[in-house]
Structure formats: structure tokens, C-alpha cells
Design an enzyme around this catalytic site. Sequence first.
Site, PDB file in Angstrom:
ATOM      1  N   GLY A  31      42.943  45.213  49.291  1.00  0.00           N
ATOM      2  CA  GLY A  31      43.220  44.503  48.134  1.00  0.00           C
ATOM      3  C   GLY A  31      43.009  43.265  48.074  1.00  0.00           C
ATOM      4  O   GLY A  31      43.779  42.394  47.406  1.00  0.00           O
ATOM      5  N   GLU A  32      41.224  43.440  47.954  1.00  0.00           N
ATOM      6  CA  GLU A  32      41.315  41.906  48.610  1.00  0.00           C
ATOM      7  C   GLU A  32      40.742  41.180  46.867  1.00  0.00           C
ATOM      8  O   GLU A  32      41.055  40.101  47.112  1.00  0.00           O
ATOM      9  CB  GLU A  32      40.109  42.092  49.067  1.00  0.00           C
ATOM     10  CG  GLU A  32      39.110  40.548  49.537  1.00  0.00           C
ATOM     11  CD  GLU A  32      38.373  40.269  50.735  1.00  0.00           C
ATOM     12  OE1 GLU A  32      36.926  39.422  50.275  1.00  0.00           O
ATOM     13  OE2 GLU A  32      37.254  41.679  50.820  1.00  0.00           O
ATOM     14  N   ARG A  71      42.606  41.568  44.409  1.00  0.00           N
ATOM     15  CA  ARG A  71      44.110  41.250  43.784  1.00  0.00           C
ATOM     16  C   ARG A  71      44.754  39.869  44.711  1.00  0.00           C
ATOM     17  O   ARG A  71      45.361  39.075  44.785  1.00  0.00           O
ATOM     18  CB  ARG A  71      45.011  43.200  44.265  1.00  0.00           C
ATOM     19  CG  ARG A  71      44.995  43.692  43.505  1.00  0.00           C
ATOM     20  CD  ARG A  71      45.985  44.969  43.973  1.00  0.00           C
ATOM     21  NE  ARG A  71      45.247  45.465  44.966  1.00  0.00           N
ATOM     22  CZ  ARG A  71      45.157  46.690  45.489  1.00  0.00           C
ATOM     23  NH1 ARG A  71      46.558  47.006  45.621  1.00  0.00           N
ATOM     24  NH2 ARG A  71      43.684  47.485  46.009  1.00  0.00           N
ATOM     25  N   ARG A  80      36.259  53.591  44.699  1.00  0.00           N
ATOM     26  CA  ARG A  80      35.913  52.453  43.917  1.00  0.00           C
ATOM     27  C   ARG A  80      35.458  52.424  42.707  1.00  0.00           C
ATOM     28  O   ARG A  80      34.235  52.788  43.063  1.00  0.00           O
ATOM     29  CB  ARG A  80      36.195  50.740  44.060  1.00  0.00           C
ATOM     30  CG  ARG A  80      37.435  50.539  44.725  1.00  0.00           C
ATOM     31  CD  ARG A  80      37.097  49.471  45.018  1.00  0.00           C
ATOM     32  NE  ARG A  80      37.315  47.629  44.077  1.00  0.00           N
ATOM     33  CZ  ARG A  80      38.327  48.249  43.304  1.00  0.00           C
ATOM     34  NH1 ARG A  80      38.827  48.207  43.778  1.00  0.00           N
ATOM     35  NH2 ARG A  80      38.442  47.227  41.477  1.00  0.00           N
TER      36      ARG A  80
END
Length: 194
Positions: free
Chosen positions: A67-68, A70, A105
Site C-alpha cells: 500500500g505504498e 496509498r 498490479r
Amino acid sequence: KSDLNLKNNELINEIKINQIEINPNQPRKNFNTKKIEELSISIKNLGLIQPITVRKINDDKFQLISGERRLRASKLIGLQNIPSYIRSVNDSESLEMALIENIQREDLDSIEIAITYQKLIEELSITQDDLSKRIGKKRSTITNYLRLLKLDPIIQSGIRDGFLSMGHGRELASIENREIQLEVYQKILSKGLS
């Protein structure tokens, strides 16, 4: 502060952003500033839909697992706390989770994917076949990505920057001599070869 019990019996916690450190093994190195800004506007208007995942280092320190983007977007708009899943994992499991999330991703470039595959193979001491089974990709796909790591760093940059396709890279990787690789690379660029 704990909240709802939502995912795999994990509590979502509100963690102070300044207590979260970035995972040094994060495979993604390039972050699109414009997309982070767009995400931050979305978070400001709608809130964070998907919590980040962290692991506890000590009573007041956490390490980011996933989640970097975010986290960066939340920092950008000045949030003090961020919804987080806290996982109990060791270094190896943390690395595997971070790497596999990144593989899944859509916006990783071919070189980032290749580096991620290589890290998983090395860190987990597994074969390409094992990796294939773990991530649901054909072994030949993994092999093709790993071949890109044989390219001269200048050519790898060309792939990352979109000057060359992965197909170009695979063909260039079959040339053992780096000087010849670079000569062919220059020809591809100057003549727009497919």
C-alpha cells in the site's frame, strides 16, 4: 484504535502515519507523481477504500507490507492516521507478500516485474517452477522476464521508459555481447524497428 473485523479475521486499525516505515525490500522504485496526486484527491473526497497492510516492529513502529501508493497519497493530504491491517509475519513472509502484491498490479514495467521475480526466487530459495505455481504464471513467462535482466542497464532503462517493448528486450537478451546489444539497441531506436 481497532475497528471492524473485516478481512480474514484481521482487525482494521487506525495507525499514526509517522509510525510507519517503508519496507526496504519494496520492489517498486518508480512512483508516478501525478497518479499519487490523483489518488490523494480521491482519498480526500471518498476516504481510503482499501486499508494498507503493515507488520508490527515494536509498540510504536510498523513496517509497510503493501500500500505504498496509498500511504504516500495519504501523507500528501496531511492525514495523521491511516486504516491498516496488522499482519504477524516474518521478514521472508513480508517480502513475499510485498513482491506478490506488486506482481499482481497492472502498472509495473517489465524490468520491475523481472527484478521482483528474481528477488522471490532468491529470497525464498525456490525454482522458476515453484514460482510459476505460487503466482499462477507460466514458467516460460517467468523465464522471458528474467532474461531481461541480462540486458545492459541502458537498454533496461529504455524498456522502463517505454522506448523499447519487452519483445525487443527478449530479442536483445539473446545477444551475449553487451557492446553489440547496445549497437542493435541504437539501431532499433534510430530506425524505429519493430
